[in-house]
Design a protein around this motif. Structure first.
Motif, PDB file in Angstrom:
ATOM      1  N   LEU A  40       0.810  -1.221   0.000  1.00 33.74           N
ATOM      2  CA  LEU A  40       0.000   0.000   0.000  1.00 33.74           C
ATOM      3  C   LEU A  40       0.845   1.274   0.000  1.00 33.74           C
ATOM      4  CD1 LEU A  40      -2.652  -1.067   2.663  1.00 33.74           C
ATOM      5  CD2 LEU A  40      -3.069  -0.743   0.206  1.00 33.74           C
ATOM      6  N   SER A  41       2.116   1.144   0.329  1.00 31.92           N
ATOM      7  CA  SER A  41       2.971   2.328   0.477  1.00 31.92           C
ATOM      8  C   SER A  41       3.746   2.641  -0.799  1.00 31.92           C
ATOM      9  CB  SER A  41       3.959   2.123   1.627  1.00 31.92           C
ATOM     10  OG  SER A  41       5.003   1.253   1.234  1.00 31.92           O
ATOM     11  N   GLY A  99     -10.974   6.138  10.050  1.00 31.99           N
ATOM     12  CA  GLY A  99     -11.560   4.902   9.563  1.00 31.99           C
ATOM     13  C   GLY A  99     -10.635   3.998   8.780  1.00 31.99           C
ATOM     14  N   LYS A 100      -9.376   4.366   8.677  1.00 33.28           N
ATOM     15  CA  LYS A 100      -8.440   3.507   7.964  1.00 33.28           C
ATOM     16  C   LYS A 100      -8.049   2.338   8.863  1.00 33.28           C
ATOM     17  CE  LYS A 100      -6.791   6.935   4.824  1.00 33.28           C
ATOM     18  NZ  LYS A 100      -5.708   7.439   4.042  1.00 33.28           N
ATOM     19  N   ASN A 101      -7.679   1.222   8.239  1.00 34.34           N
ATOM     20  CA  ASN A 101      -7.216   0.103   9.041  1.00 34.34           C
ATOM     21  C   ASN A 101      -5.724   0.265   9.322  1.00 34.34           C
ATOM     22  OD1 ASN A 101      -5.905  -0.864   6.722  1.00 34.34           O
ATOM     23  ND2 ASN A 101      -7.656  -2.089   6.134  1.00 34.34           N
ATOM     24  N   LEU A 102      -5.171  -0.629  10.134  1.00 28.68           N
ATOM     25  CA  LEU A 102      -3.793  -0.470  10.582  1.00 28.68           C
ATOM     26  C   LEU A 102      -2.792  -0.488   9.437  1.00 28.68           C
ATOM     27  CD1 LEU A 102      -1.854  -0.125  12.935  1.00 28.68           C
ATOM     28  CD2 LEU A 102      -1.838  -2.628  13.182  1.00 28.68           C
ATOM     29  N   ASP A 103      -2.984  -1.364   8.462  1.00 28.38           N
ATOM     30  CA  ASP A 103      -2.007  -1.402   7.370  1.00 28.38           C
ATOM     31  C   ASP A 103      -2.047  -0.125   6.535  1.00 28.38           C
ATOM     32  OD1 ASP A 103      -4.480  -2.385   6.482  1.00 28.38           O
ATOM     33  OD2 ASP A 103      -3.616  -3.924   5.210  1.00 28.38           O
ATOM     34  N   GLU A 104      -3.231   0.424   6.316  1.00 36.12           N
ATOM     35  CA  GLU A 104      -3.340   1.694   5.589  1.00 36.12           C
ATOM     36  C   GLU A 104      -2.700   2.830   6.383  1.00 36.12           C
ATOM     37  OE1 GLU A 104      -7.558   1.191   3.215  1.00 36.12           O
ATOM     38  OE2 GLU A 104      -7.618   1.573   5.379  1.00 36.12           O
ATOM     39  N   GLY A 131       0.529   5.029   5.332  1.00 40.51           N
ATOM     40  CA  GLY A 131       0.469   6.496   5.308  1.00 40.51           C
ATOM     41  C   GLY A 131       1.660   7.125   6.005  1.00 40.51           C
ATOM     42  N   LEU A 132       2.105   6.518   7.102  1.00 43.00           N
ATOM     43  CA  LEU A 132       3.290   7.011   7.799  1.00 43.00           C
ATOM     44  C   LEU A 132       4.522   6.886   6.905  1.00 43.00           C
ATOM     45  CD1 LEU A 132       4.903   8.016  10.241  1.00 43.00           C
ATOM     46  CD2 LEU A 132       4.920   5.632  11.070  1.00 43.00           C
ATOM     47  N   ILE A 133       4.691   5.748   6.270  1.00 43.22           N
ATOM     48  CA  ILE A 133       5.829   5.557   5.370  1.00 43.22           C
ATOM     49  C   ILE A 133       5.800   6.589   4.246  1.00 43.22           C
ATOM     50  CG2 ILE A 133       6.788   4.011   3.599  1.00 43.22           C
ATOM     51  CD1 ILE A 133       6.089   1.703   5.514  1.00 43.22           C
ATOM     52  N   ASP A 134       4.643   6.772   3.644  1.00 39.83           N
ATOM     53  CA  ASP A 134       4.521   7.727   2.538  1.00 39.83           C
ATOM     54  C   ASP A 134       4.854   9.144   2.986  1.00 39.83           C
ATOM     55  OD1 ASP A 134       3.768   5.569   1.005  1.00 39.83           O
ATOM     56  OD2 ASP A 134       1.672   6.170   0.821  1.00 39.83           O
ATOM     57  N   LYS A 135       4.380   9.508   4.161  1.00 44.04           N
ATOM     58  CA  LYS A 135       4.643  10.858   4.687  1.00 44.04           C
ATOM     59  C   LYS A 135       6.144  11.065   4.886  1.00 44.04           C
ATOM     60  CE  LYS A 135       3.205  13.819   8.606  1.00 44.04           C
ATOM     61  NZ  LYS A 135       4.403  14.593   8.663  1.00 44.04           N
ATOM     62  N   VAL A 136       6.789  10.116   5.540  1.00 46.41           N
ATOM     63  CA  VAL A 136       8.229  10.224   5.792  1.00 46.41           C
ATOM     64  C   VAL A 136       8.997  10.257   4.472  1.00 46.41           C
ATOM     65  CG1 VAL A 136      10.227   9.005   6.759  1.00 46.41           C
ATOM     66  CG2 VAL A 136       8.101   9.170   8.081  1.00 46.41           C
ATOM     67  N   PHE A 137       8.661   9.377   3.578  1.00 49.25           N
ATOM     68  CA  PHE A 137       9.352   9.307   2.285  1.00 49.25           C
ATOM     69  C   PHE A 137       9.216  10.616   1.519  1.00 49.25           C
ATOM     70  CE2 PHE A 137      10.242   8.139  -2.043  1.00 49.25           C
ATOM     71  CZ  PHE A 137      11.202   7.156  -1.958  1.00 49.25           C
ATOM     72  N   LYS A 138       8.000  11.117   1.415  1.00 48.68           N
ATOM     73  CA  LYS A 138       7.769  12.337   0.630  1.00 48.68           C
ATOM     74  C   LYS A 138       8.430  13.555   1.260  1.00 48.68           C
ATOM     75  CE  LYS A 138       3.519  10.625  -1.421  1.00 48.68           C
ATOM     76  NZ  LYS A 138       2.071  10.615  -1.377  1.00 48.68           N
ATOM     77  N   GLU A 139       8.451  13.604   2.592  1.00 41.53           N
ATOM     78  CA  GLU A 139       9.037  14.761   3.264  1.00 41.53           C
ATOM     79  C   GLU A 139      10.565  14.750   3.260  1.00 41.53           C
ATOM     80  OE1 GLU A 139       7.342  15.019   7.192  1.00 41.53           O
ATOM     81  OE2 GLU A 139       5.388  15.675   6.414  1.00 41.53           O
ATOM     82  N   HIS A 140      11.172  13.580   3.178  1.00 47.10           N
ATOM     83  CA  HIS A 140      12.618  13.517   3.365  1.00 47.10           C
ATOM     84  C   HIS A 140      13.403  12.870   2.230  1.00 47.10           C
ATOM     85  CE1 HIS A 140      12.333  14.928   7.494  1.00 47.10           C
ATOM     86  NE2 HIS A 140      11.259  14.156   7.590  1.00 47.10           N
ATOM     87  N   LEU A 141      12.739  12.149   1.345  1.00 46.66           N
ATOM     88  CA  LEU A 141      13.500  11.396   0.349  1.00 46.66           C
ATOM     89  C   LEU A 141      13.123  11.713  -1.087  1.00 46.66           C
ATOM     90  CD1 LEU A 141      13.599   7.969   2.198  1.00 46.66           C
ATOM     91  CD2 LEU A 141      15.380   9.697   2.086  1.00 46.66           C
ATOM     92  N   THR A 142      12.314  12.730  -1.307  1.00 49.80           N
ATOM     93  CA  THR A 142      11.990  13.095  -2.682  1.00 49.80           C
ATOM     94  C   THR A 142      12.421  14.517  -2.964  1.00 49.80           C
ATOM     95  OG1 THR A 142       9.740  13.736  -2.061  1.00 49.80           O
ATOM     96  CG2 THR A 142      10.075  11.509  -2.919  1.00 49.80           C
TER      97      THR A 142
END
Length: 123
Positions: A57-58, A103-108, A112-123
């Motif tokens: 999902l990430s 309402g998101k489940n745990l995997d979503e 979302g945390l991975i995507d946030k970190v990646f976009k803020e620091h690795l792009t």
């Protein structure tokens, strides 16, 4: 991927067993704390099945890196990011809890945390 360098170096990070061991503790803490805020005190061990779903999902899934264990890659990425001050565990709990409240489940929520970190620091 400015902070991690080449795709080969990023693969090395995602396949690091040492980072995955640390990441296991980080993921379990963040998930347990966020679920505790939502439902009351609880502690969980995030399963390999959920971690593989988080990977899929990430943004990590879009990188097309072959030959890695996807669940361990999630753990290794979060450990690497935490060690390099890309997020704090408190921030991680806030992001995951916020997603769970929506309402998101745990995997979503973890994706979302991975995507946030990646976009803020690795792009």
């Amino acid at each position: 991927m400015s902070l991690v360098g080449s795709p080969a170096n990023f693969k090395k990070i995602l396949s690091s067993k040492k980072l995955a061991l640390l990441g296991d503790a980080i993921v379990n803490f963040i998930a347990s704390a966020a679920l505790s805020l939502q439902k009351g005190a609880t502690g969980i061990k995030v399963s390999g099945k959920i971690l593989q779903s988080v990977y899929s999902l990430s943004i990590l899934a879009t990188l097309d890196i072959e030959g890695i264990d996807k669940g361990e890659a999630v753990e290794a990425f979060l450990a690497y990011a935490w060690l390099n001050n890309m997020f704090t565990c408190e921030d991680g709990v806030k992001v995951v809890y916020g997603s769970l409240k929506k309402g998101k489940n745990l995997d979503e929520a973890l994706a979302g945390l991975i995507d946030k970190v990646f976009k803020e620091h690795l792009t």
